[in-house]
Design an enzyme around this catalytic site. Structure first.
Site, mmCIF file in Angstrom:
data_model
loop_
_atom_site.group_PDB
_atom_site.id
_atom_site.type_symbol
_atom_site.label_atom_id
_atom_site.label_comp_id
_atom_site.label_asym_id
_atom_site.label_seq_id
_atom_site.Cartn_x
_atom_site.Cartn_y
_atom_site.Cartn_z
ATOM 1 N N ARG A 147 0.574 -1.468 -0.364
ATOM 2 C CA ARG A 147 -0.237 0.039 -0.243
ATOM 3 C C ARG A 147 0.869 1.457 0.071
ATOM 4 N NH1 ARG A 147 0.970 1.725 5.546
ATOM 5 N NH2 ARG A 147 0.493 -0.017 6.786
ATOM 6 N N TYR B 6 7.810 4.158 9.621
ATOM 7 C CA TYR B 6 8.244 2.934 9.692
ATOM 8 C C TYR B 6 8.101 1.752 8.697
ATOM 9 C CZ TYR B 6 2.927 2.432 8.679
ATOM 10 O OH TYR B 6 1.650 3.012 7.750
ATOM 11 N N HIS C 234 -1.990 3.885 6.568
ATOM 12 C CA HIS C 234 -2.809 2.551 6.847
ATOM 13 C C HIS C 234 -4.541 2.706 6.464
ATOM 14 C CE1 HIS C 234 -4.734 -0.721 9.160
ATOM 15 N NE2 HIS C 234 -5.203 0.539 9.876
HETATM 16 C C1 LIG Z 1 -9.577 -7.594 16.452
HETATM 17 C C2 LIG Z 1 -8.782 -6.703 15.945
HETATM 18 N N1 LIG Z 1 -7.186 -6.642 16.591
HETATM 19 C C3 LIG Z 1 -6.914 -5.071 16.201
HETATM 20 C C4 LIG Z 1 -7.401 -4.479 15.471
HETATM 21 C C5 LIG Z 1 -6.985 -3.169 15.124
HETATM 22 N N2 LIG Z 1 -5.886 -2.725 13.420
HETATM 23 C C6 LIG Z 1 -6.626 -2.742 12.482
HETATM 24 S S1 LIG Z 1 -6.303 -2.551 11.275
HETATM 25 C C7 LIG Z 1 -5.031 -3.238 11.409
HETATM 26 C C8 LIG Z 1 -3.910 -4.422 10.945
HETATM 27 C C9 LIG Z 1 -4.545 -5.011 9.754
HETATM 28 O O1 LIG Z 1 -3.425 -5.275 9.282
HETATM 29 P P1 LIG Z 1 -3.267 -6.506 8.539
HETATM 30 O O2 LIG Z 1 -4.020 -7.500 8.417
HETATM 31 O O3 LIG Z 1 -2.613 -6.728 6.689
HETATM 32 O O4 LIG Z 1 -4.109 -5.427 7.015
HETATM 33 P P2 LIG Z 1 -4.089 -4.486 6.070
HETATM 34 O O5 LIG Z 1 -4.835 -2.808 6.891
HETATM 35 O O6 LIG Z 1 -2.268 -4.006 5.718
HETATM 36 O O7 LIG Z 1 -5.165 -4.354 5.153
HETATM 37 C C10 LIG Z 1 -5.286 -3.486 13.258
HETATM 38 C C11 LIG Z 1 -4.180 -4.263 14.331
HETATM 39 C C12 LIG Z 1 -8.899 -4.355 14.680
HETATM 40 N N3 LIG Z 1 -9.587 -4.077 14.203
HETATM 41 N N4 LIG Z 1 -8.924 -6.284 15.114
#
Ligand SMILES: Cc1ncc(C[n+]2csc(CCOP(=O)(O)OP(=O)(O)O)c2C)c(N)n1
Ligand SMILES: [Mg+2]
Lengths: 359, 326
Positions: free
Chosen positions: A258, A272, A262
């Site tokens: 991406r 980061y 975020h």
């Molecule tokens: C159960 C849970 N834990 C933590 C979060 C907070 N959170 C939102 S997005 C994220 C990162 C997700 O990363 P990834 O799975 O790689 O997806 P991306 O955002 O990169 O598309 C986190 C830790 C959440 N939404 N749900």
């Protein structure tokens, strides 16, 4: 004292176009018509334009929650393009483009972003769930949708999306394992965009690939160049058709990136990752690569793309107007969606919050 | 009519509903061939086949997630959590997902799922099998919580739960599974959710209870009557979310005193909510504060001290005496 090997596994990596749009794997070029190829480009252009517009709107405070998608167009568009309208998507919060092209009205997606209940009211005839916020929760539900299709003998597929971070959740394994054990028509599509907010892929797991996590569930795992729309389409098409034919689930890891933060809620990627890393990935850009491929085939022109851009802007503007016109929500309205028939307690609370009674 | 234990009444209800509605699916750990660890699903897989009644892999979040996916596709899943102490594994799929499906999608999707699960103390199970965790779901909007106390109620309430268009947690007290038999009609009948039952009439104190505590309360009430000539009115709540406050208020108007007997720890559970609602709806009819006969706020106890920890008829009697003296 190893006496024998009882099982051996391999994880294929699939690429069709290299970074310059040259076909590196002629056998895997999907048999798509010229119109389909143009459509893929048009959709990726739409997605890029939408993203830029959404980011701007977000900065102006005119959108709510938004997770940028630029860089991931090939993964998103190529995978959805391989599904049929009756296939059922279970997306995460970033997977707005797939929903849009699966039939979800754009103005409702704006409303979802703003936090309006109508944003989650999937229209009849659109086959998907609302974007999931809880990482991994949709993955086990996808097994349930797949089981429903199997029990009814419908030739439909459940497709669920998650990220590299999502693969660390127990629900990710549970979903794959249920689908494997019950031989369900489900495709697990992981967009490995290298980060879960700030946490890099290497800190999620010691596993060399995310695709190999499928092996433990007894289902095929494939890694694909997620910046190559033809490769993504190819592996997704195979997975979806395998599932449709009763041959079971597949997990796909699309290696992508991406470009933006975020989400638009204050994330600063410079904390980061370095500029160098970003620039390395921008060289692999899915649009540039596919544009070169199309140009070579005489399927692309500057004028056509400009027209697509103008059309995209207009669609976004119209959707925004429609979203602005949405009726306001009310507290009694929210209460009404708690149960089909309100409990006595909620009926009293409804009256109270509607101002119909002092208490 | 037949004499049935509660477990038999539950099996019988599942059987009726599997036969009546082909959208009903029963699944969980060991529920298929083995008929469940308590035999609640005994014989159902043989009768309805492995597409309707089946074993799942061992993962509670996966089981409830599966139910959620099936539900949005029009099925009526009846998953089992083998023991309710394992519900923490599935907490998001219940409170974060199932209970919000209708709200999240503005009514486009619903989750008519009935989660069945054994719970309850006094049978000396290992840790995390006996806990009364219903209070967690009393605070969860969008889900109903039903706890039967008799075989007759278990059948009628379970049929209502499965037919309910929204998610229901149906908690089966292990101690009541086989503790007594009751006449249970073979035909189809339902007991509405959210409606309490006055199981003993009396005019001196209202005793509100549910699950196994209904029987503890009844025992105490009989003894109180014999020893003191005072009559407790015992209300079996049957549903703890929502709470049938109307029945409670009607009783308090008569008795002017009330206690709640609860197997769960004292703070912030169903009893607390009952008392809050009494406060809102009946405080001017009260002559004394509403008291709680509950265990203390400890973790569910080790097996060797369980019987001392759980509310006994003696404890309820003492609480009755206390509320009368105030
Ligand atoms: C159960 C849970 N834990 C933590 C979060 C907070 N959170 C939102 S997005 C994220 C990162 C997700 O990363 P990834 O799975 O790689 O997806 P991306 O955002 O990169 O598309 C986190 C830790 C959440 N939404 N749900
Ligand atoms: Mg990521």
């Amino acid at each position: 004292m190893l006496s024998q090997v009882v099982a051996r596994f391999e994880i294929p990596y699939v690429q069709v176009l290299d970074e310059n749009g040259n076909v590196v794997n002629p056998d895997l070029v999907p048999g798509l018509s010229d119109d389909d190829l143009r459509e893929l480009m048009k959709r990726m252009v739409f997605t890029r334009i939408w993203d830029q517009r959404a980011i701007r709107l977000s900065r102006q405070g005119r959108l709510g929650f938004y997770a940028p998608v630029s860089g991931q167009e090939a993964s998103m568009i190529g995978s959805e393009f391989a599904t049929k309208k009756e296939d059922f998507l279970l997306p995460g919060y970033r997977d707005i483009p797939q929903l849009y092209f699966h039939g979800y009205p754009l103005h409702q997606l704006f409303l979802y972003s703003r936090g309006h209940q109508l944003g989650g009211k999937v229209p009849e005839g659109v086959h998907c769930m609302v974007p999931q916020i809880i990482i991994g929760a949709q993955i086990v539900q996808a097994a349930g949708v797949g089981l429903a299709f199997k029990l009814r003998g419908e030739k439909r597929v459940a497709v669920t999306y998650t990220g590299d971070g999502g693969t660390s959740q127990g629900d990710f394994y549970e979903g794959m394992n249920f689908a494997g054990a019950m031989n369900l028509p489900v495709v697990f599509f992981v967009q490995n965009n290298q980060y879960a907010i700030s946490v890099p892929r290497e800190l999620q797991t010691r596993a060399q690939t995310l695709a190999q996590k499928a092996i433990a569930a007894g289902i095929p795992g494939v890694q694909v160049d997620g910046m190559d729309v033809l490769a993504v389409y190819h592996v997704m098409h195979e997975a979806v058709e395998r599932a449709r034919n009763g041959e079971g689930p597949t997990m796909i890891e699309a290696v992508t990136f991406r470009y933006g933060p975020h989400t638009m809620s204050g994330d600063d990627p410079t904390r980061y990752r370095t500029k160098d890393v970003q620039e390395e990935w921008e060289k692999k850009d899915p649009l540039i690569r596919f544009r070169k491929f199309l140009e070579e085939k005489g399927l692309w022109s500057e004028a056509e793309e400009q027209a697509d851009i103008e059309e995209a802007k207009e669609i976004v503007n119209n959707a925004l107007k429609e979203a602005d016109a949405a009726e306001k929500m009310t507290i009694p309205g929210l209460i009404d969606t708690m149960f089909e028939e309100l409990t006595p307690t909620l009926k009293r609370q409804r009256a109270e919050f509607a101002g119909e009674e002092a208490n | 009519m037949a004499q049935m234990t509660m477990i038999q009444a539950i099996t019988h209800a599942l059987d009726l509903e599997l036969a009546r509605d082909e959208r009903v699916l029963v699944f969980g750990e060991d529920v298929g061939k083995n008929g469940g660890v308590f035999r609640a699903t005994e014989g159902l897989q043989q009768k309805y086949g492995p597409n309707r009644v089946f074993d799942t892999p061992l993962a509670e979040s996966g089981i409830i997630g599966l139910a959620n996916g099936l539900a949005i596709q029009g099925f009526r899943p009846v998953p089992e959590i083998q023991f309710f102490g394992f519900v923490f594994e599935a907490f998001d799929q219940i409170a974060g997902q199932l209970a919000r499906t209708r709200y999240r999608t503005g009514g486009r999707y619903t989750a008519p799922v009935t989660i069945r699960s054994p719970f309850g103390g006094g049978v000396h199970t290992p840790e995390m099998h006996a806990d009364s965790l219903e209070g967690l779901f009393v605070q969860t909007p969008g889900i109903k919580v039903v706890i039967p106390s008799t075989p007759y109620d278990a059948k009628g309430l379970l049929l209502s739960a499965i037919r309910d268009p929204d998610p229901v947690i149906f908690l089966e007290h292990m101690k009541l599974y086989r503790s007594f038999r009751q006449e249970v009609p073979e035909d189809d009948y339902t007991i509405p959710l959210g409606v309490a039952n006055v199981v003993r009439e009396g005019k001196h104190v209202t005793v509100i209870a549910y699950g196994a505590m209904v029987h503890v309360a009844l025992k105490a009430a009989e003894q109180w009557s014999k020893e003191k000539g005072l009559e407790a009115e015992v209300i079996d709540l049957r549903t703890v979310n929502p709470i049938d406050i109307d029945t409670i208020v009607a009783s308090i108007k008569k008795t002017n005193r009330a206690i709640v007997v609860q197997e769960a720890q004292r703070s912030a559970g169903a009893a607390a909510e009952i008392i809050a609602q009494i406060n809102e709806n009946a405080i001017y009819y009260l002559e004394a504060p509403v008291l709680r006969a509950t265990p203390p706020d400890t973790v569910y106890p080790f097996g060797m001290i369980e019987d001392e920890w759980l509310p006994t008829p003696e404890y309820v009697l003492a609480t009755l005496d206390k509320v009368m003296s105030l």
